[in-house]
Design an enzyme around this catalytic site. Structure first.
Site, mmCIF file in Angstrom:
data_model
loop_
_atom_site.group_PDB
_atom_site.id
_atom_site.type_symbol
_atom_site.label_atom_id
_atom_site.label_comp_id
_atom_site.label_asym_id
_atom_site.label_seq_id
_atom_site.Cartn_x
_atom_site.Cartn_y
_atom_site.Cartn_z
ATOM 1 C CD GLU A 54 -2.889 1.000 2.449
ATOM 2 O OE1 GLU A 54 -2.799 0.035 3.248
ATOM 3 O OE2 GLU A 54 -3.839 1.813 2.463
ATOM 4 C CG ASN A 201 -9.414 -1.805 1.543
ATOM 5 O OD1 ASN A 201 -9.005 -2.925 1.762
ATOM 6 N ND2 ASN A 201 -9.281 -0.807 2.418
ATOM 7 C CD GLU A 202 -10.194 -2.673 6.168
ATOM 8 O OE1 GLU A 202 -10.217 -1.591 6.776
ATOM 9 O OE2 GLU A 202 -9.438 -3.619 6.494
ATOM 10 C CE1 TYR A 274 -3.296 -6.203 8.990
ATOM 11 C CE2 TYR A 274 -5.594 -5.538 8.829
ATOM 12 C CZ TYR A 274 -4.314 -5.560 8.309
ATOM 13 O OH TYR A 274 -4.043 -4.946 7.116
ATOM 14 C CD GLU A 329 -6.034 -4.765 4.340
ATOM 15 O OE1 GLU A 329 -5.945 -4.386 5.526
ATOM 16 O OE2 GLU A 329 -6.449 -4.040 3.416
ATOM 17 C CD GLN A 378 0.347 -2.431 3.883
ATOM 18 O OE1 GLN A 378 1.099 -1.817 3.152
ATOM 19 N NE2 GLN A 378 -0.820 -1.909 4.305
HETATM 20 O O1 AHR Z 1 -2.975 -2.566 6.289
HETATM 21 C C1 AHR Z 1 -3.278 -1.337 6.867
HETATM 22 C C2 AHR Z 1 -4.755 -0.991 6.735
HETATM 23 O O2 AHR Z 1 -5.531 -1.913 7.444
HETATM 24 C C3 AHR Z 1 -5.339 -1.038 5.351
HETATM 25 O O3 AHR Z 1 -5.106 0.116 4.628
HETATM 26 C C4 AHR Z 1 -6.798 -1.194 5.617
HETATM 27 O O4 AHR Z 1 -7.474 -1.847 4.575
HETATM 28 C C5 AHR Z 1 -6.843 -1.950 6.929
HETATM 29 O O5 AHR Z 1 -7.694 -1.382 7.833
#
Ligand code: AHR
Length: 520
Positions: A54, A201-202, A274, A329, A378
Protein backbone atom coordinates in the site's frame (compact mmCIF):
# COMPACT_ATOMS: atom_id res chain seq x y z
CA UNK A 1 -15.93 -17.51 23.66
CA UNK A 2 -19.60 -18.37 23.17
CA UNK A 3 -20.75 -21.97 23.09
CA UNK A 4 -21.51 -21.55 19.40
CA UNK A 5 -18.05 -20.25 18.62
CA UNK A 6 -16.45 -23.02 20.69
CA UNK A 7 -18.48 -25.58 18.75
CA UNK A 8 -17.52 -24.03 15.43
CA UNK A 9 -13.87 -24.01 16.44
CA UNK A 10 -13.98 -27.65 17.48
CA UNK A 11 -15.65 -28.64 14.21
CA UNK A 12 -13.00 -26.79 12.21
CA UNK A 13 -10.21 -28.57 14.01
CA UNK A 14 -11.81 -31.99 13.60
CA UNK A 15 -12.53 -31.47 9.91
CA UNK A 16 -8.88 -30.59 9.40
CA UNK A 17 -7.89 -33.97 10.77
CA UNK A 18 -6.17 -32.61 13.84
CA UNK A 19 -6.77 -33.82 17.32
CA UNK A 20 -8.02 -30.82 19.32
CA UNK A 21 -5.47 -29.64 21.82
CA UNK A 22 -7.78 -29.93 24.81
CA UNK A 23 -8.42 -33.66 24.27
CA UNK A 24 -4.81 -34.75 24.09
CA UNK A 25 -2.62 -35.32 27.09
CA UNK A 26 0.66 -35.53 25.16
CA UNK A 27 3.09 -33.98 27.52
CA UNK A 28 5.51 -36.50 26.13
CA UNK A 29 8.48 -35.34 24.17
CA UNK A 30 7.89 -37.59 21.17
CA UNK A 31 5.02 -36.53 18.97
CA UNK A 32 3.68 -38.71 16.19
CA UNK A 33 2.65 -37.09 12.90
CA UNK A 34 1.02 -39.40 10.35
CA UNK A 35 0.47 -38.12 6.82
CA UNK A 36 -2.22 -39.74 4.67
CA UNK A 37 -0.59 -39.47 1.23
CA UNK A 38 -3.37 -41.55 -0.33
CA UNK A 39 -6.06 -38.91 0.19
CA UNK A 40 -4.96 -35.70 -1.52
CA UNK A 41 -7.36 -32.83 -0.90
CA UNK A 42 -7.73 -29.44 -2.51
CA UNK A 43 -4.83 -27.65 -4.15
CA UNK A 44 -3.16 -25.12 -1.86
CA UNK A 45 -3.37 -22.20 -4.26
CA UNK A 46 -0.07 -20.37 -4.65
CA UNK A 47 -2.09 -17.15 -4.39
CA UNK A 48 -2.48 -17.66 -0.62
CA UNK A 49 1.15 -16.52 -0.47
CA UNK A 50 0.23 -13.10 -1.89
CA UNK A 51 1.69 -9.81 -0.71
CA UNK A 52 0.11 -6.41 -0.04
CA UNK A 53 1.86 -3.15 -0.95
CA UNK A 54 0.00 0.00 0.00
CA UNK A 55 1.03 3.63 -0.36
CA UNK A 56 1.67 3.79 3.37
CA UNK A 57 4.74 4.96 5.24
CA UNK A 58 7.91 3.58 3.63
CA UNK A 59 6.11 0.66 1.96
CA UNK A 60 6.33 1.93 -1.61
CA UNK A 61 8.59 4.99 -1.48
CA UNK A 62 12.00 3.81 -0.17
CA UNK A 63 10.75 0.24 0.14
CA UNK A 64 10.19 -0.40 -3.55
CA UNK A 65 10.65 2.85 -5.43
CA UNK A 66 13.88 4.84 -5.19
CA UNK A 67 13.83 6.43 -8.65
CA UNK A 68 16.13 5.83 -11.61
CA UNK A 69 18.69 8.41 -10.42
CA UNK A 70 19.14 6.81 -7.00
CA UNK A 71 22.57 5.53 -5.94
CA UNK A 72 20.67 2.46 -4.66
CA UNK A 73 20.91 -0.14 -7.45
CA UNK A 74 17.62 -0.12 -9.32
CA UNK A 75 15.94 -1.03 -12.57
CA UNK A 76 13.87 1.85 -13.91
CA UNK A 77 13.55 3.21 -10.35
CA UNK A 78 12.66 -0.08 -8.63
CA UNK A 79 15.09 -1.50 -6.04
CA UNK A 80 17.01 -4.51 -7.37
CA UNK A 81 17.59 -5.97 -3.89
CA UNK A 82 13.88 -5.95 -3.03
CA UNK A 83 12.96 -7.51 -6.38
CA UNK A 84 15.57 -10.26 -5.92
CA UNK A 85 14.34 -11.06 -2.40
CA UNK A 86 10.71 -11.22 -3.56
CA UNK A 87 11.57 -13.40 -6.55
CA UNK A 88 13.19 -15.89 -4.18
CA UNK A 89 9.89 -16.39 -2.32
CA UNK A 90 7.96 -16.69 -5.61
CA UNK A 91 5.44 -13.98 -4.80
CA UNK A 92 2.29 -14.93 -6.73
CA UNK A 93 0.45 -11.59 -6.58
CA UNK A 94 0.85 -8.12 -5.10
CA UNK A 95 -2.24 -6.25 -3.95
CA UNK A 96 -2.01 -2.51 -4.71
CA UNK A 97 -2.49 0.48 -4.22
CA UNK A 98 -4.26 -0.19 -0.88
CA UNK A 99 -5.90 -0.65 1.60
CA UNK A 100 -7.59 2.53 2.71
CA UNK A 101 -5.37 4.40 0.25
CA UNK A 102 -7.09 2.67 -2.69
CA UNK A 103 -10.45 4.28 -1.98
CA UNK A 104 -8.94 7.74 -2.20
CA UNK A 105 -6.69 6.95 -5.17
CA UNK A 106 -7.35 8.54 -8.53
CA UNK A 107 -5.39 6.61 -11.11
CA UNK A 108 -5.02 9.44 -13.60
CA UNK A 109 -2.73 11.23 -11.11
CA UNK A 110 -0.27 8.34 -11.47
CA UNK A 111 0.29 8.22 -15.25
CA UNK A 112 2.18 10.39 -17.70
CA UNK A 113 5.56 12.02 -17.41
CA UNK A 114 6.82 11.54 -13.88
CA UNK A 115 8.04 15.05 -13.20
CA UNK A 116 4.66 16.47 -14.19
CA UNK A 117 2.37 14.36 -12.05
CA UNK A 118 0.36 16.20 -9.41
CA UNK A 119 1.27 16.03 -5.74
CA UNK A 120 -1.75 14.90 -3.74
CA UNK A 121 -2.38 13.96 -0.11
CA UNK A 122 -2.43 10.67 1.75
CA UNK A 123 -4.86 11.52 4.58
CA UNK A 124 -5.12 7.97 5.89
CA UNK A 125 -1.44 7.48 6.51
CA UNK A 126 0.26 10.39 8.21
CA UNK A 127 -1.25 13.06 5.96
CA UNK A 128 1.92 13.07 3.90
CA UNK A 129 2.31 14.23 0.30
CA UNK A 130 1.72 11.51 -2.27
CA UNK A 131 3.99 12.38 -5.21
CA UNK A 132 2.28 9.89 -7.54
CA UNK A 133 5.70 8.92 -8.86
CA UNK A 134 4.84 5.26 -8.44
CA UNK A 135 1.67 4.80 -10.48
CA UNK A 136 0.10 2.32 -12.86
CA UNK A 137 3.06 1.75 -15.19
CA UNK A 138 5.58 1.56 -12.36
CA UNK A 139 3.37 -1.00 -10.57
CA UNK A 140 3.14 -3.22 -13.64
CA UNK A 141 6.88 -2.88 -14.26
CA UNK A 142 7.46 -3.96 -10.65
CA UNK A 143 5.14 -6.97 -11.12
CA UNK A 144 7.05 -7.96 -14.26
CA UNK A 145 10.38 -7.73 -12.47
CA UNK A 146 9.13 -9.86 -9.56
CA UNK A 147 7.15 -12.26 -11.76
CA UNK A 148 3.94 -11.65 -9.80
CA UNK A 149 0.31 -11.14 -10.87
CA UNK A 150 -1.61 -7.91 -10.43
CA UNK A 151 -4.19 -7.65 -7.66
CA UNK A 152 -5.58 -4.20 -8.30
CA UNK A 153 -7.95 -2.56 -5.84
CA UNK A 154 -10.29 -0.01 -7.41
CA UNK A 155 -11.74 3.08 -5.79
CA UNK A 156 -15.35 2.47 -4.79
CA UNK A 157 -15.27 4.74 -1.71
CA UNK A 158 -14.55 8.15 -3.25
CA UNK A 159 -14.33 7.34 -6.95
CA UNK A 160 -16.92 6.69 -9.61
CA UNK A 161 -17.80 3.65 -11.67
CA UNK A 162 -16.80 5.66 -14.77
CA UNK A 163 -13.32 6.30 -13.34
CA UNK A 164 -12.81 2.59 -12.60
CA UNK A 165 -14.24 1.56 -15.97
CA UNK A 166 -11.75 3.91 -17.65
CA UNK A 167 -8.85 2.50 -15.63
CA UNK A 168 -9.72 -1.04 -16.69
CA UNK A 169 -10.09 0.01 -20.32
CA UNK A 170 -6.78 1.89 -20.12
CA UNK A 171 -5.11 -1.21 -18.73
CA UNK A 172 -6.65 -4.02 -20.71
CA UNK A 173 -8.04 -3.05 -24.10
CA UNK A 174 -6.10 -4.20 -27.18
CA UNK A 175 -8.27 -2.01 -29.41
CA UNK A 176 -7.13 1.45 -30.56
CA UNK A 177 -9.39 3.50 -28.30
CA UNK A 178 -8.33 6.87 -26.96
CA UNK A 179 -7.39 5.23 -23.65
CA UNK A 180 -5.37 2.52 -25.39
CA UNK A 181 -3.51 5.21 -27.31
CA UNK A 182 -2.82 7.09 -24.12
CA UNK A 183 -1.42 3.87 -22.62
CA UNK A 184 0.73 3.35 -25.73
CA UNK A 185 1.97 6.95 -25.53
CA UNK A 186 2.91 6.22 -21.91
CA UNK A 187 5.06 3.32 -23.08
CA UNK A 188 2.86 0.21 -23.10
CA UNK A 189 0.95 -0.49 -26.33
CA UNK A 190 0.21 -4.09 -25.32
CA UNK A 191 -2.66 -4.66 -22.88
CA UNK A 192 -1.75 -5.40 -19.31
CA UNK A 193 -3.00 -8.49 -17.50
CA UNK A 194 -5.25 -7.92 -14.47
CA UNK A 195 -5.89 -11.40 -13.06
CA UNK A 196 -7.39 -10.17 -9.77
CA UNK A 197 -9.51 -7.07 -9.19
CA UNK A 198 -10.69 -5.87 -5.77
CA UNK A 199 -14.04 -4.07 -5.91
CA UNK A 200 -13.34 -1.62 -3.11
CA UNK A 201 -11.59 -2.03 0.23
CA UNK A 202 -13.18 -2.17 3.68
CA UNK A 203 -16.30 -0.35 2.50
CA UNK A 204 -17.66 -1.11 5.98
CA UNK A 205 -14.90 1.17 7.37
CA UNK A 206 -12.31 3.43 5.73
CA UNK A 207 -13.77 2.64 2.29
CA UNK A 208 -16.99 4.58 2.88
CA UNK A 209 -18.74 3.16 5.98
CA UNK A 210 -21.36 1.61 3.72
CA UNK A 211 -24.12 -0.61 5.01
CA UNK A 212 -24.06 -4.10 3.49
CA UNK A 213 -27.15 -3.20 1.45
CA UNK A 214 -25.64 0.00 0.07
CA UNK A 215 -22.40 -1.80 -0.76
CA UNK A 216 -24.10 -4.65 -2.59
CA UNK A 217 -25.88 -2.07 -4.77
CA UNK A 218 -22.52 -0.43 -5.51
CA UNK A 219 -20.96 -3.83 -6.10
CA UNK A 220 -23.42 -4.63 -8.89
CA UNK A 221 -22.52 -1.39 -10.66
CA UNK A 222 -18.74 -1.76 -10.33
CA UNK A 223 -18.78 -5.49 -11.14
CA UNK A 224 -20.58 -4.63 -14.37
CA UNK A 225 -18.57 -1.66 -15.57
CA UNK A 226 -15.02 -2.41 -14.40
CA UNK A 227 -14.55 -4.71 -17.37
CA UNK A 228 -11.57 -6.72 -18.43
CA UNK A 229 -10.97 -6.40 -22.19
CA UNK A 230 -7.86 -8.56 -22.29
CA UNK A 231 -9.17 -11.84 -23.69
CA UNK A 232 -5.83 -13.54 -22.97
CA UNK A 233 -6.36 -13.15 -19.23
CA UNK A 234 -9.39 -14.05 -17.12
CA UNK A 235 -10.04 -11.59 -14.28
CA UNK A 236 -11.35 -12.63 -10.87
CA UNK A 237 -13.42 -9.93 -9.19
CA UNK A 238 -13.23 -9.86 -5.40
CA UNK A 239 -16.06 -8.14 -3.50
CA UNK A 240 -15.54 -6.58 -0.09
CA UNK A 241 -16.48 -9.17 2.51
CA UNK A 242 -16.35 -9.49 6.27
CA UNK A 243 -14.53 -7.45 8.86
CA UNK A 244 -13.23 -10.16 11.18
CA UNK A 245 -16.09 -12.00 12.85
CA UNK A 246 -18.87 -9.72 11.57
CA UNK A 247 -21.12 -11.68 9.26
CA UNK A 248 -23.40 -8.98 7.80
CA UNK A 249 -21.30 -8.39 4.67
CA UNK A 250 -20.81 -12.14 4.14
CA UNK A 251 -24.58 -12.71 4.22
CA UNK A 252 -25.43 -9.70 2.06
CA UNK A 253 -22.81 -10.21 -0.62
CA UNK A 254 -23.40 -13.96 -0.88
CA UNK A 255 -27.20 -13.48 -1.00
CA UNK A 256 -26.76 -10.89 -3.76
CA UNK A 257 -24.46 -13.28 -5.65
CA UNK A 258 -26.98 -16.11 -5.32
CA UNK A 259 -29.62 -13.88 -6.93
CA UNK A 260 -27.30 -12.31 -9.47
CA UNK A 261 -28.49 -11.57 -12.99
CA UNK A 262 -26.72 -11.87 -16.33
CA UNK A 263 -25.46 -8.32 -15.85
CA UNK A 264 -22.86 -8.85 -13.13
CA UNK A 265 -20.86 -11.48 -11.29
CA UNK A 266 -18.02 -11.89 -8.81
CA UNK A 267 -15.50 -14.66 -8.30
CA UNK A 268 -14.60 -14.01 -4.66
CA UNK A 269 -15.16 -12.08 -1.45
CA UNK A 270 -12.50 -10.79 0.90
CA UNK A 271 -11.92 -11.24 4.63
CA UNK A 272 -9.71 -8.97 6.73
CA UNK A 273 -8.45 -10.23 10.05
CA UNK A 274 -5.41 -9.00 11.94
CA UNK A 275 -3.80 -10.55 15.01
CA UNK A 276 -4.20 -7.43 17.13
CA UNK A 277 -6.66 -8.24 20.01
CA UNK A 278 -7.96 -4.66 19.93
CA UNK A 279 -7.32 -1.33 18.22
CA UNK A 280 -5.30 0.77 18.71
CA UNK A 281 -2.58 -1.88 18.77
CA UNK A 282 -0.63 -2.05 22.02
CA UNK A 283 1.37 -5.27 21.87
CA UNK A 284 5.09 -4.58 21.53
CA UNK A 285 7.17 -5.87 18.63
CA UNK A 286 10.38 -6.17 20.71
CA UNK A 287 11.26 -7.19 24.27
CA UNK A 288 7.80 -8.64 24.91
CA UNK A 289 7.13 -11.31 27.50
CA UNK A 290 5.60 -14.77 27.37
CA UNK A 291 2.17 -13.43 28.19
CA UNK A 292 2.21 -11.38 24.98
CA UNK A 293 3.60 -14.36 23.09
CA UNK A 294 0.87 -16.74 24.23
CA UNK A 295 -1.93 -14.17 23.91
CA UNK A 296 -1.10 -13.40 20.29
CA UNK A 297 -0.76 -17.06 19.37
CA UNK A 298 -4.20 -17.69 20.80
CA UNK A 299 -5.59 -14.65 18.98
CA UNK A 300 -4.09 -15.88 15.71
CA UNK A 301 -5.94 -19.16 16.06
CA UNK A 302 -9.21 -17.22 15.87
CA UNK A 303 -8.58 -17.41 12.13
CA UNK A 304 -10.04 -20.94 12.33
CA UNK A 305 -13.29 -19.64 13.83
CA UNK A 306 -13.57 -17.03 11.10
CA UNK A 307 -12.84 -19.38 8.22
CA UNK A 308 -15.45 -21.75 9.61
CA UNK A 309 -18.08 -19.10 10.31
CA UNK A 310 -17.77 -17.32 6.96
CA UNK A 311 -17.19 -20.60 5.11
CA UNK A 312 -20.47 -21.97 6.47
CA UNK A 313 -22.37 -18.89 5.31
CA UNK A 314 -20.74 -19.14 1.90
CA UNK A 315 -21.60 -22.86 1.71
CA UNK A 316 -25.24 -21.99 2.34
CA UNK A 317 -25.38 -19.87 -0.82
CA UNK A 318 -22.62 -21.59 -2.78
CA UNK A 319 -22.23 -25.26 -1.87
CA UNK A 320 -20.10 -25.82 -4.97
CA UNK A 321 -17.55 -23.33 -3.67
CA UNK A 322 -17.47 -21.28 -6.85
CA UNK A 323 -16.89 -18.07 -4.91
CA UNK A 324 -13.46 -17.98 -3.30
CA UNK A 325 -12.53 -16.40 0.00
CA UNK A 326 -9.63 -13.98 -0.29
CA UNK A 327 -8.03 -13.24 3.10
CA UNK A 328 -6.41 -10.23 1.53
CA UNK A 329 -5.29 -8.58 4.77
CA UNK A 330 -3.83 -10.68 7.58
CA UNK A 331 -0.88 -10.56 9.93
CA UNK A 332 0.13 -9.34 13.36
CA UNK A 333 -0.48 -5.62 13.95
CA UNK A 334 1.68 -4.30 16.81
CA UNK A 335 2.44 -0.99 18.49
CA UNK A 336 4.55 1.21 16.25
CA UNK A 337 8.32 1.23 16.66
CA UNK A 338 9.15 4.19 18.97
CA UNK A 339 10.50 7.14 17.03
CA UNK A 340 8.79 6.26 13.76
CA UNK A 341 6.12 8.61 12.37
CA UNK A 342 2.48 8.18 13.31
CA UNK A 343 0.56 6.45 10.57
CA UNK A 344 3.59 4.70 9.08
CA UNK A 345 2.79 1.40 10.86
CA UNK A 346 6.42 0.38 11.33
CA UNK A 347 7.02 -2.53 13.70
CA UNK A 348 9.81 -5.04 14.31
CA UNK A 349 9.36 -8.65 13.29
CA UNK A 350 10.31 -11.45 15.68
CA UNK A 351 10.50 -15.22 15.87
CA UNK A 352 6.99 -15.07 17.39
CA UNK A 353 5.77 -13.40 14.22
CA UNK A 354 7.32 -16.18 12.14
CA UNK A 355 5.31 -18.68 14.20
CA UNK A 356 2.18 -16.55 13.68
CA UNK A 357 2.78 -16.52 9.91
CA UNK A 358 3.08 -20.32 9.84
CA UNK A 359 -0.10 -20.77 11.90
CA UNK A 360 -2.06 -18.55 9.52
CA UNK A 361 -0.74 -20.26 6.40
CA UNK A 362 -1.62 -23.61 7.95
CA UNK A 363 -5.18 -22.36 8.55
CA UNK A 364 -5.51 -21.25 4.91
CA UNK A 365 -4.12 -24.58 3.67
CA UNK A 366 -6.68 -26.48 5.76
CA UNK A 367 -9.40 -24.46 4.02
CA UNK A 368 -7.78 -24.66 0.60
CA UNK A 369 -11.08 -25.51 -1.06
CA UNK A 370 -12.41 -22.02 -0.21
CA UNK A 371 -9.40 -19.84 0.64
CA UNK A 372 -7.71 -19.40 -2.71
CA UNK A 373 -6.14 -15.97 -2.24
CA UNK A 374 -4.51 -14.38 0.81
CA UNK A 375 -2.26 -11.35 1.27
CA UNK A 376 -0.08 -10.70 4.28
CA UNK A 377 -0.03 -7.07 5.43
CA UNK A 378 2.33 -5.75 4.30
CA UNK A 379 5.31 -6.46 2.06
CA UNK A 380 8.09 -3.95 2.88
CA UNK A 381 8.64 -1.72 5.95
CA UNK A 382 4.97 -1.85 7.06
CA UNK A 383 3.25 -4.11 9.66
CA UNK A 384 4.30 -7.80 9.42
CA UNK A 385 6.79 -7.12 6.65
CA UNK A 386 8.95 -9.54 4.68
CA UNK A 387 11.66 -6.95 4.22
CA UNK A 388 13.02 -3.85 5.94
CA UNK A 389 15.08 -1.31 4.06
CA UNK A 390 17.36 1.40 5.38
CA UNK A 391 19.00 3.45 2.65
CA UNK A 392 20.93 0.96 0.51
CA UNK A 393 20.61 -1.84 3.09
CA UNK A 394 18.04 -4.62 3.04
CA UNK A 395 17.06 -6.90 5.92
CA UNK A 396 15.07 -10.13 5.72
CA UNK A 397 12.64 -10.72 8.59
CA UNK A 398 11.78 -14.01 10.30
CA UNK A 399 8.42 -13.88 8.47
CA UNK A 400 10.25 -13.69 5.13
CA UNK A 401 12.05 -16.92 5.98
CA UNK A 402 8.75 -18.70 6.66
CA UNK A 403 7.43 -17.64 3.24
CA UNK A 404 10.62 -18.96 1.63
CA UNK A 405 10.48 -22.27 3.48
CA UNK A 406 6.82 -22.74 2.46
CA UNK A 407 7.47 -22.30 -1.29
CA UNK A 408 7.02 -26.07 -1.92
CA UNK A 409 3.43 -25.71 -0.66
CA UNK A 410 2.54 -23.38 -3.56
CA UNK A 411 0.01 -25.25 -5.74
CA UNK A 412 0.65 -28.46 -3.78
CA UNK A 413 -2.13 -30.96 -2.98
CA UNK A 414 -3.21 -30.79 0.67
CA UNK A 415 -2.71 -34.09 2.53
CA UNK A 416 -4.57 -34.93 5.76
CA UNK A 417 -2.42 -35.24 8.87
CA UNK A 418 -3.09 -37.06 12.12
CA UNK A 419 -1.28 -35.29 14.89
CA UNK A 420 -0.89 -35.75 18.61
CA UNK A 421 -0.69 -32.03 19.10
CA UNK A 422 -0.24 -31.84 22.85
CA UNK A 423 -0.82 -28.59 24.70
CA UNK A 424 1.20 -25.50 25.43
CA UNK A 425 -0.20 -23.73 28.50
CA UNK A 426 0.59 -20.31 29.84
CA UNK A 427 -1.65 -19.11 32.66
CA UNK A 428 -5.20 -19.50 31.39
CA UNK A 429 -4.09 -19.73 27.78
CA UNK A 430 -3.99 -23.11 26.07
CA UNK A 431 -3.02 -23.70 22.46
CA UNK A 432 -1.72 -26.80 20.69
CA UNK A 433 1.90 -27.49 21.38
CA UNK A 434 2.63 -28.52 17.80
CA UNK A 435 0.90 -27.72 14.52
CA UNK A 436 1.50 -29.63 11.28
CA UNK A 437 0.27 -29.61 7.71
CA UNK A 438 1.37 -31.75 4.78
CA UNK A 439 1.07 -31.60 1.02
CA UNK A 440 2.19 -33.35 -2.11
CA UNK A 441 4.28 -30.79 -3.93
CA UNK A 442 4.44 -30.16 -7.66
CA UNK A 443 7.85 -31.84 -7.42
CA UNK A 444 6.05 -35.08 -6.46
CA UNK A 445 7.43 -35.05 -2.93
CA UNK A 446 5.54 -35.15 0.34
CA UNK A 447 6.25 -31.98 2.30
CA UNK A 448 5.48 -31.45 5.98
CA UNK A 449 5.46 -28.12 7.84
CA UNK A 450 5.86 -28.43 11.60
CA UNK A 451 5.48 -25.59 14.08
CA UNK A 452 6.41 -25.90 17.73
CA UNK A 453 4.36 -23.27 19.57
CA UNK A 454 5.85 -24.07 22.96
CA UNK A 455 8.56 -21.52 23.77
CA UNK A 456 10.18 -23.74 26.43
CA UNK A 457 10.11 -27.35 25.30
CA UNK A 458 11.72 -28.84 22.23
CA UNK A 459 9.65 -31.58 20.60
CA UNK A 460 10.86 -34.71 18.91
CA UNK A 461 8.53 -35.58 16.08
CA UNK A 462 8.14 -38.97 14.49
CA UNK A 463 6.79 -38.36 10.97
CA UNK A 464 5.21 -41.32 9.22
CA UNK A 465 3.78 -41.56 5.74
CA UNK A 466 2.22 -45.04 5.39
CA UNK A 467 3.01 -46.41 1.95
CA UNK A 468 5.97 -44.13 1.38
CA UNK A 469 9.36 -45.71 1.91
CA UNK A 470 11.43 -42.97 3.44
CA UNK A 471 13.76 -42.97 6.35
CA UNK A 472 15.18 -39.49 6.24
CA UNK A 473 13.80 -35.99 5.99
CA UNK A 474 15.55 -32.94 4.62
CA UNK A 475 14.58 -29.31 4.74
CA UNK A 476 15.02 -26.26 6.89
CA UNK A 477 14.18 -25.09 10.36
CA UNK A 478 13.72 -21.56 11.64
CA UNK A 479 14.61 -21.30 15.31
CA UNK A 480 15.93 -18.42 17.39
CA UNK A 481 17.73 -17.83 20.68
CA UNK A 482 14.48 -16.45 22.15
CA UNK A 483 10.85 -16.20 21.05
CA UNK A 484 11.29 -12.43 20.88
CA UNK A 485 14.54 -12.52 18.88
CA UNK A 486 14.62 -10.17 15.90
CA UNK A 487 16.93 -9.40 13.00
CA UNK A 488 18.43 -5.93 12.90
CA UNK A 489 20.64 -4.12 10.41
CA UNK A 490 23.46 -4.58 12.94
CA UNK A 491 22.73 -8.30 13.50
CA UNK A 492 20.83 -9.42 10.39
CA UNK A 493 21.16 -13.18 10.87
CA UNK A 494 20.01 -13.74 14.44
CA UNK A 495 16.99 -15.55 12.99
CA UNK A 496 17.69 -17.48 9.84
CA UNK A 497 16.88 -20.99 8.60
CA UNK A 498 19.26 -23.88 9.16
CA UNK A 499 19.43 -27.13 7.21
CA UNK A 500 17.66 -30.20 8.57
CA UNK A 501 18.83 -33.68 7.66
CA UNK A 502 17.36 -36.14 10.14
CA UNK A 503 15.80 -39.54 10.62
CA UNK A 504 12.08 -39.39 9.90
CA UNK A 505 11.56 -40.82 13.37
CA UNK A 506 13.45 -38.05 15.10
CA UNK A 507 12.91 -34.55 13.78
CA UNK A 508 13.70 -32.15 16.61
CA UNK A 509 11.65 -28.98 16.76
CA UNK A 510 13.29 -26.26 18.81
CA UNK A 511 11.06 -24.21 21.11
CA UNK A 512 8.97 -21.64 19.17
CA UNK A 513 10.19 -22.80 15.79
CA UNK A 514 9.00 -23.53 12.25
CA UNK A 515 10.34 -26.48 10.25
CA UNK A 516 9.61 -27.58 6.67
CA UNK A 517 10.89 -30.95 5.46
CA UNK A 518 10.37 -33.44 2.67
CA UNK A 519 11.08 -37.15 2.55
CA UNK A 520 14.14 -38.75 1.04
O1 AHR B 1 -2.98 -2.57 6.29
C1 AHR B 1 -3.28 -1.34 6.87
C2 AHR B 1 -4.76 -0.99 6.74
O2 AHR B 1 -5.53 -1.91 7.44
C3 AHR B 1 -5.34 -1.04 5.35
O3 AHR B 1 -5.11 0.12 4.63
C4 AHR B 1 -6.80 -1.19 5.62
O4 AHR B 1 -7.47 -1.85 4.58
C5 AHR B 1 -6.84 -1.95 6.93
O5 AHR B 1 -7.69 -1.38 7.83
Amino acid sequence: MTHLRAALCMAAVLSAGIVPAATVAADNDSIRVTVDAGKPGATIDRHIFGQFAEHLGRGIYEGVWVGPDSRIPNTRGIRNDVVAALKAIKVPNIRWPGGCFADEYHWRNGIGERGKRPATLNPNWGGVIEPNTFGTHEYFDFLDQVGADAYLSINVGSGTAAESADWLEYLTTPQPTALQQQRAANGHPEPYRVPILGLGNETWGCGGSMTPEYYTDQLKVYARYARNYNTRQAMRRIAVGPDGSHTDYTEAVMAAWKNKTWAWDIEGISLHFYTVVKFPPTFKSVDFDENDYATLLKETRRMYDLLKTHGDIMDKYDPEKKVLLSVDEWGVWLAKTPGTPDGFLEQQNSQRDAVIAALNINAFARHADRVRIANIAQMVNVLQAMIFTRDEKLLLTPTYHVFKMYVPFQDAAFLPVQLEAGTYKHGDIEVPRVDAIAAKGKDGRVWVALTNLDPHRAATVNVQVPGVKATRVRGETLAAPKFNSVNTFEAPETVKPKAVNAKASAVTLAPASVTVVSFE
